[in-house]
Design a protein around this motif. Structure first.
Motif, PDB file in Angstrom:
ATOM      1  N   UNK A  17      -0.849   5.223  -5.669  1.00 14.38           N
ATOM      2  CA  UNK A  17       0.537   5.656  -5.481  1.00 14.38           C
ATOM      3  C   UNK A  17       0.647   6.723  -4.400  1.00 14.38           C
ATOM      4  N   UNK A  18      -0.293   7.645  -4.373  1.00 13.23           N
ATOM      5  CA  UNK A  18      -0.270   8.702  -3.359  1.00 13.23           C
ATOM      6  C   UNK A  18      -0.492   8.118  -1.969  1.00 13.23           C
ATOM      7  N   UNK A  19      -1.456   7.216  -1.845  1.00 13.92           N
ATOM      8  CA  UNK A  19      -1.728   6.592  -0.552  1.00 13.92           C
ATOM      9  C   UNK A  19      -0.522   5.761  -0.109  1.00 13.92           C
ATOM     10  N   UNK A  23       1.819   6.265   3.313  1.00 14.09           N
ATOM     11  CA  UNK A  23       2.143   5.167   4.215  1.00 14.09           C
ATOM     12  C   UNK A  23       3.641   4.967   4.361  1.00 14.09           C
ATOM     13  N   UNK A  24       4.386   5.149   3.273  1.00  8.32           N
ATOM     14  CA  UNK A  24       5.838   4.988   3.337  1.00  8.32           C
ATOM     15  C   UNK A  24       6.478   6.066   4.210  1.00  8.32           C
ATOM     16  N   UNK A  31       9.676   4.394  12.295  1.00  2.00           N
ATOM     17  CA  UNK A  31      10.865   3.581  12.547  1.00  2.00           C
ATOM     18  C   UNK A  31      12.045   4.428  13.010  1.00  2.00           C
ATOM     19  N   UNK A  32      12.136   5.655  12.576  1.00  3.87           N
ATOM     20  CA  UNK A  32      13.280   6.512  12.896  1.00  3.87           C
ATOM     21  C   UNK A  32      13.525   6.661  14.394  1.00  3.87           C
ATOM     22  N   UNK A  47      -0.905   2.928  12.691  1.00  2.00           N
ATOM     23  CA  UNK A  47      -2.086   2.691  11.853  1.00  2.00           C
ATOM     24  C   UNK A  47      -1.933   3.348  10.489  1.00  2.00           C
ATOM     25  N   UNK A  48      -1.336   4.523  10.439  1.00  2.00           N
ATOM     26  CA  UNK A  48      -1.130   5.205   9.164  1.00  2.00           C
ATOM     27  C   UNK A  48      -0.142   4.429   8.294  1.00  2.00           C
ATOM     28  N   UNK A  49       0.778   3.703   8.921  1.00  2.00           N
ATOM     29  CA  UNK A  49       1.729   2.879   8.159  1.00  2.00           C
ATOM     30  C   UNK A  49       1.011   1.838   7.305  1.00  2.00           C
ATOM     31  N   UNK A  50      -0.150   1.410   7.740  1.00  2.00           N
ATOM     32  CA  UNK A  50      -0.899   0.399   7.001  1.00  2.00           C
ATOM     33  C   UNK A  50      -1.433   0.931   5.673  1.00  2.00           C
ATOM     34  N   UNK A  51      -1.328   2.225   5.463  1.00  2.00           N
ATOM     35  CA  UNK A  51      -1.758   2.793   4.184  1.00  2.00           C
ATOM     36  C   UNK A  51      -0.873   2.324   3.033  1.00  2.00           C
TER      37      UNK A  51
END
Length: 79
Positions: A17-19, A23-24, A31-32, A47-51
């Motif tokens: 959940x933390x990971x 990523x969220x 995206x902003x 790349x961090x989004x893939x978390x």
């Protein structure tokens, strides 16, 4: 705090959940700038989004581990 004892897989679900949340947040940050017309962020953020996916898989593994432990406990109590 609850009085429940930690079950097998609980730690994996929490870590997942933390990971996922990391990523969220990275996805929102990536995206902003596209919506407000600013310069895109560096590729590291993509790349961090893939978390998000990694966190989902880790949490799912924790749930499956918990289910397996409950099944083992149910089998041992009936036999």
């Amino acid at each position: 705090m609850s009085d429940e004892t930690p079950q097998a897989g609980d730690l994996l679900v929490r870590i997942g959940a933390i990971v996922f949340l990391i990523g969220a947040v990275a996805t929102l940050a990536t995206v902003t700038p596209l919506f407000i017309g600013a310069d895109p962020l560096p590729s590291v953020f993509y790349w961090v989004c893939m978390l998000m996916g990694v966190g989902f898989v880790v949490a799912g593994a924790g749930v499956l581990r918990s289910v397996a432990a409950q099944r083992r406990q149910a089998r041992s109590s009936t036999v």
